[in-house]
Scaffold this motif. Sequence first.
Motif, PDB file in Angstrom:
ATOM      1  N   LEU A 102     -16.623  22.948   0.395  1.00  0.00           N
ATOM      2  CA  LEU A 102     -15.885  23.788   1.342  1.00  0.00           C
ATOM      3  C   LEU A 102     -16.738  24.954   1.831  1.00  0.00           C
ATOM      4  CD1 LEU A 102     -12.325  23.822  -0.275  1.00  0.00           C
ATOM      5  CD2 LEU A 102     -13.099  22.526   1.708  1.00  0.00           C
ATOM      6  N   LEU A 103     -17.637  25.471   0.976  1.00  0.00           N
ATOM      7  CA  LEU A 103     -18.540  26.538   1.390  1.00  0.00           C
ATOM      8  C   LEU A 103     -19.465  26.050   2.503  1.00  0.00           C
ATOM      9  CD1 LEU A 103     -19.557  29.437   0.848  1.00  0.00           C
ATOM     10  CD2 LEU A 103     -21.210  28.444  -0.763  1.00  0.00           C
ATOM     11  N   TRP A 104     -20.013  24.843   2.339  1.00  0.00           N
ATOM     12  CA  TRP A 104     -20.870  24.263   3.374  1.00  0.00           C
ATOM     13  C   TRP A 104     -20.074  24.024   4.664  1.00  0.00           C
ATOM     14  CZ3 TRP A 104     -26.029  23.044   4.012  1.00  0.00           C
ATOM     15  CH2 TRP A 104     -26.334  22.248   5.124  1.00  0.00           C
ATOM     16  N   PHE A 105     -18.874  23.463   4.510  1.00  0.00           N
ATOM     17  CA  PHE A 105     -18.039  23.176   5.680  1.00  0.00           C
ATOM     18  C   PHE A 105     -17.703  24.448   6.444  1.00  0.00           C
ATOM     19  CE2 PHE A 105     -16.056  19.070   3.745  1.00  0.00           C
ATOM     20  CZ  PHE A 105     -17.264  18.423   3.935  1.00  0.00           C
ATOM     21  N   LEU A 106     -17.389  25.512   5.717  1.00  0.00           N
ATOM     22  CA  LEU A 106     -17.054  26.786   6.357  1.00  0.00           C
ATOM     23  C   LEU A 106     -18.246  27.304   7.157  1.00  0.00           C
ATOM     24  CD1 LEU A 106     -15.000  29.135   6.638  1.00  0.00           C
ATOM     25  CD2 LEU A 106     -16.064  30.173   4.627  1.00  0.00           C
ATOM     26  N   GLY A 107     -19.439  27.243   6.549  1.00  0.00           N
ATOM     27  CA  GLY A 107     -20.645  27.698   7.234  1.00  0.00           C
ATOM     28  C   GLY A 107     -20.966  26.860   8.463  1.00  0.00           C
ATOM     29  N   ALA A 108     -20.853  25.532   8.321  1.00  0.00           N
ATOM     30  CA  ALA A 108     -21.162  24.628   9.443  1.00  0.00           C
ATOM     31  C   ALA A 108     -20.157  24.796  10.577  1.00  0.00           C
ATOM     32  CB  ALA A 108     -21.167  23.176   8.950  1.00  0.00           C
ATOM     33  N   SER A 109     -18.879  24.991  10.232  1.00  0.00           N
ATOM     34  CA  SER A 109     -17.845  25.182  11.262  1.00  0.00           C
ATOM     35  C   SER A 109     -18.074  26.475  12.028  1.00  0.00           C
ATOM     36  CB  SER A 109     -16.454  25.191  10.614  1.00  0.00           C
ATOM     37  OG  SER A 109     -16.156  23.934  10.042  1.00  0.00           O
ATOM     38  N   LEU A 110     -18.367  27.545  11.300  1.00  0.00           N
ATOM     39  CA  LEU A 110     -18.641  28.826  11.954  1.00  0.00           C
ATOM     40  C   LEU A 110     -19.878  28.737  12.844  1.00  0.00           C
ATOM     41  CD1 LEU A 110     -17.864  31.469   9.170  1.00  0.00           C
ATOM     42  CD2 LEU A 110     -16.776  31.301  11.411  1.00  0.00           C
ATOM     43  N   LEU A 111     -20.907  28.060  12.341  1.00  0.00           N
ATOM     44  CA  LEU A 111     -22.130  27.865  13.131  1.00  0.00           C
ATOM     45  C   LEU A 111     -21.810  27.147  14.433  1.00  0.00           C
ATOM     46  CD1 LEU A 111     -25.246  27.710  13.552  1.00  0.00           C
ATOM     47  CD2 LEU A 111     -25.191  25.582  12.225  1.00  0.00           C
ATOM     48  N   SER A 112     -21.015  26.080  14.364  1.00  0.00           N
ATOM     49  CA  SER A 112     -20.683  25.285  15.545  1.00  0.00           C
ATOM     50  C   SER A 112     -19.867  26.090  16.547  1.00  0.00           C
ATOM     51  CB  SER A 112     -19.899  24.032  15.125  1.00  0.00           C
ATOM     52  OG  SER A 112     -20.626  23.275  14.185  1.00  0.00           O
ATOM     53  N   LEU A 113     -18.875  26.825  16.044  1.00  0.00           N
ATOM     54  CA  LEU A 113     -18.032  27.637  16.922  1.00  0.00           C
ATOM     55  C   LEU A 113     -18.838  28.756  17.588  1.00  0.00           C
ATOM     56  CD1 LEU A 113     -14.892  27.902  14.620  1.00  0.00           C
ATOM     57  CD2 LEU A 113     -14.897  26.895  16.903  1.00  0.00           C
ATOM     58  N   ILE A 114     -19.665  29.432  16.791  1.00  0.00           N
ATOM     59  CA  ILE A 114     -20.478  30.540  17.327  1.00  0.00           C
ATOM     60  C   ILE A 114     -21.492  30.023  18.342  1.00  0.00           C
ATOM     61  CG2 ILE A 114     -22.226  32.272  16.725  1.00  0.00           C
ATOM     62  CD1 ILE A 114     -20.699  32.617  14.037  1.00  0.00           C
ATOM     63  N   LEU A 115     -22.112  28.873  18.047  1.00  0.00           N
ATOM     64  CA  LEU A 115     -23.080  28.295  18.976  1.00  0.00           C
ATOM     65  C   LEU A 115     -22.410  27.960  20.305  1.00  0.00           C
ATOM     66  CD1 LEU A 115     -25.976  27.295  19.436  1.00  0.00           C
ATOM     67  CD2 LEU A 115     -25.269  25.064  18.542  1.00  0.00           C
ATOM     68  N   GLY A 116     -21.206  27.383  20.253  1.00  0.00           N
ATOM     69  CA  GLY A 116     -20.459  27.085  21.472  1.00  0.00           C
ATOM     70  C   GLY A 116     -20.152  28.342  22.261  1.00  0.00           C
ATOM     71  N   MET A 117     -19.771  29.413  21.556  1.00  0.00           N
ATOM     72  CA  MET A 117     -19.447  30.680  22.214  1.00  0.00           C
ATOM     73  C   MET A 117     -20.688  31.286  22.872  1.00  0.00           C
ATOM     74  SD  MET A 117     -17.639  34.082  20.549  1.00  0.00           S
ATOM     75  CE  MET A 117     -19.121  34.746  19.789  1.00  0.00           C
ATOM     76  N   ILE A 118     -21.818  31.247  22.172  1.00  0.00           N
ATOM     77  CA  ILE A 118     -23.059  31.814  22.712  1.00  0.00           C
ATOM     78  C   ILE A 118     -23.513  31.044  23.954  1.00  0.00           C
ATOM     79  CG2 ILE A 118     -25.528  32.152  22.264  1.00  0.00           C
ATOM     80  CD1 ILE A 118     -24.776  32.724  19.328  1.00  0.00           C
ATOM     81  N   LEU A 119     -23.518  29.707  23.854  1.00  0.00           N
ATOM     82  CA  LEU A 119     -24.025  28.889  24.956  1.00  0.00           C
ATOM     83  C   LEU A 119     -23.170  29.009  26.213  1.00  0.00           C
ATOM     84  CD1 LEU A 119     -25.088  25.628  23.062  1.00  0.00           C
ATOM     85  CD2 LEU A 119     -26.563  27.412  23.979  1.00  0.00           C
ATOM     86  N   VAL A 120     -21.834  29.031  26.053  1.00  0.00           N
ATOM     87  CA  VAL A 120     -20.971  29.105  27.229  1.00  0.00           C
ATOM     88  C   VAL A 120     -21.080  30.483  27.887  1.00  0.00           C
ATOM     89  CG1 VAL A 120     -18.798  29.942  26.206  1.00  0.00           C
ATOM     90  CG2 VAL A 120     -18.724  28.301  28.088  1.00  0.00           C
ATOM     91  N   ASN A 121     -21.405  31.511  27.098  1.00  0.00           N
ATOM     92  CA  ASN A 121     -21.628  32.846  27.675  1.00  0.00           C
ATOM     93  C   ASN A 121     -22.979  32.955  28.358  1.00  0.00           C
ATOM     94  OD1 ASN A 121     -19.417  34.929  27.164  1.00  0.00           O
ATOM     95  ND2 ASN A 121     -19.549  33.966  25.163  1.00  0.00           N
ATOM     96  N   ILE A 122     -23.951  32.166  27.894  1.00  0.00           N
ATOM     97  CA  ILE A 122     -25.271  32.164  28.537  1.00  0.00           C
ATOM     98  C   ILE A 122     -25.232  31.332  29.823  1.00  0.00           C
ATOM     99  CG2 ILE A 122     -27.672  31.381  28.320  1.00  0.00           C
ATOM    100  CD1 ILE A 122     -27.484  32.033  25.325  1.00  0.00           C
ATOM    101  N   PHE A 123     -24.711  30.110  29.731  1.00  0.00           N
ATOM    102  CA  PHE A 123     -24.702  29.194  30.884  1.00  0.00           C
ATOM    103  C   PHE A 123     -23.634  29.556  31.912  1.00  0.00           C
ATOM    104  CE2 PHE A 123     -26.328  25.943  27.628  1.00  0.00           C
ATOM    105  CZ  PHE A 123     -27.648  26.151  27.988  1.00  0.00           C
ATOM    106  N   ARG A 124     -22.465  30.021  31.423  1.00  0.00           N
ATOM    107  CA  ARG A 124     -21.316  30.378  32.267  1.00  0.00           C
ATOM    108  C   ARG A 124     -21.004  29.281  33.291  1.00  0.00           C
ATOM    109  NH1 ARG A 124     -19.974  35.189  30.701  1.00  0.00           N
ATOM    110  NH2 ARG A 124     -18.297  35.300  32.234  1.00  0.00           N
ATOM    111  N   PRO A 125     -20.750  28.035  32.820  1.00  0.00           N
ATOM    112  CA  PRO A 125     -20.505  26.919  33.744  1.00  0.00           C
ATOM    113  C   PRO A 125     -19.206  27.044  34.531  1.00  0.00           C
ATOM    114  CG  PRO A 125     -20.017  26.260  31.494  1.00  0.00           C
ATOM    115  CD  PRO A 125     -20.644  27.615  31.407  1.00  0.00           C
ATOM    116  N   GLY A 126     -18.222  27.786  33.993  1.00  0.00           N
ATOM    117  CA  GLY A 126     -16.935  27.888  34.665  1.00  0.00           C
ATOM    118  C   GLY A 126     -16.957  28.715  35.941  1.00  0.00           C
ATOM    119  N   GLU A 127     -17.915  29.618  36.068  1.00  0.00           N
ATOM    120  CA  GLU A 127     -17.950  30.509  37.236  1.00  0.00           C
ATOM    121  C   GLU A 127     -18.118  29.742  38.541  1.00  0.00           C
ATOM    122  OE1 GLU A 127     -20.901  33.488  36.575  1.00  0.00           O
ATOM    123  OE2 GLU A 127     -19.599  34.679  35.272  1.00  0.00           O
ATOM    124  N   ALA A 128     -18.776  28.594  38.480  1.00  0.00           N
ATOM    125  CA  ALA A 128     -18.995  27.779  39.683  1.00  0.00           C
ATOM    126  C   ALA A 128     -17.681  27.198  40.209  1.00  0.00           C
ATOM    127  CB  ALA A 128     -19.981  26.656  39.389  1.00  0.00           C
TER     128      ALA A 128
END
Length: 472
Positions: free
Chosen positions: A135-161
Amino acid sequence: MKSKKNKLTLYIVIALIAGIFLGYILNTNYLNTHNEALVKATVQAKVAESKMATITDSSSVVFQQLVKEKAEAEKIKSDNDKFREKKLEPFTMLSDIFLRLIKMIVAPLVLTTLVVGVAKLGDIKAVGRIGGKTLLWFLGASLLSLILGMILVNIFRPGEAMNLPLPDSHTNTGIQKAALSLKDFIAHIFPKSIAESMATNEILQIVVFAIFFGVATAAIGEQGQIIIKFFDAVAHVILKVTGYVMNFAPFAVFGAMTAIIAKQGLSVLSTYALFIIEFYGGLILLWLILTFIGSLILKKRAFSLVGSLKEPILLAFSTSSSEAAYPKTLQQLERFGCKNKIVSFVLPLGYSFNLDGSMMYMTFASLFIAQSYDIHLAFAQQVSMLLILMLTSKGIAGVPRASLVVIAGTIATFNIPEAGLALLLGIDPLLDMGRSATNVVGNSIATAVISKWEGELGEPLTVEDDAEIELS
C-alpha cells in the motif's frame, strides 16, 4: 513453446492493424450515410441549443420551435447510432465474447490465487508487513501519476485551444456520477456476500474476503493444507482455461479495433491530435519514471520486466481493459521470477489501488475540461481535486469508461460543467487503450519491487520450469 507465445503476440499485432484498416473502409463506405447523418444532427442540435440560450421567455413560440428542432435532431442521432451499432454487431460481439470469458475467469482466479498466497505467507504479521509495503508503494505511485498529470496539463494547456462557452446546465452526457460518500466507499470495500462479489466481479471485495479466508486457513494448521492444495489445484485449472481463452484474443482485438475506427473514423485522431499526443507523451514519461524507480531496486531487470510484458500490454491496449490482461500478467510475473505467493497477493490489490494510467488521466482530463471553458483553478483547488481523485478512484474497475465515472463525480465539486465530458467521449476509447496498458506496467513493476523487498525474487524461469505454468 517460445515461438508459440511470440506467435500469439504477432497475431494480436496483425489483428490490430487489420482492424484499423477494415474499420477505415467501413467508416468511409458502409457506414458513411449514418456517420454523415449523425454529424449533421449533432450540429443542428448544438445550433438549436445555442439559440435557446439567448431566449429568456421559454413559453414563446420561437423557443418551443427550437425545443422541437433539438428533439428531432436528437432522435435522428439516436436512430442512426442504433442502425450503426446494429451493422457493427458482428465485430463488437467478438470483443464482447472475449471480455465476458475473461470476466468469467478473473474472479475465481483472484480468489484462489490470493487465498493460496495469503495462506502460504503463514500468519497475520506477514500479511500486514507485505500489505503495508504494498500500500505504501501504491500510494506513492498514485500520487506520482496524479501529480504528473497535473503538471503536464498545466504546461501543455491543451484545453485553451477549445475556447468553449459554458454549456447548458441541463446538458446530459449519459455518464453517472461516482458518489463521494464515505459510507458508499466503505460499503464498496467490504462484501456482504462473497457470492454477490464473485457474480459482479467486485475485485476489491474478493480481495478482502480472500485475505480473511487465507489467514484463517493458515491459522488452523495441518487441516488448512487440504484447503491450500484444493485452491492451488483449482487455480491451475483456471490458468489452463485461461490458455484456451487467450487463443481467442486476436479475434477480439480485431473486432474491437474495427468497431472503434468504423464509428469514430481516422479523423478523430486529427481532431484531437494535440490532446492525444500530449497525453500519450505523458504516459510514456510515466512509464520511464516508474521503470527508473523500479530499476533503483530491481537494477537492470526492471527493463527486462517491461520487455517481457508485451502480450498483456497489447491485450490491455487493444481491449481498453487492464482486467483482460490480468491472467497473462500473473503468468509473466511468475516467469520473471516473482514467487506465486507474492504475485497472487500484490497483483489483485493493484487492480483496485494502483491504476497508474487511469490516475494520470483523471487529473489531465479534469483540468483539460476546466481549461476548455476558461475556468481558472488555483493551485490549492488543483491539489484538493488531486486528493479527492486519489480517494474516489480506489476500487474502480479495470473496465472501459470507469475513469469517466470518477471524473464526472469530481468535477461537479469544483463547478466544472459535467457536460464537458462530452468533449472526451469521442476519443475516450483511444485514451483508454493507453491508460489500460499503463495500469499493467505499473502493477507489474510494483509486484516485482515488493518481491525484491521480501527477498522472494528469483531468477527468470527456464524453458523446463516454464512448462509448469505454460498454458498451451
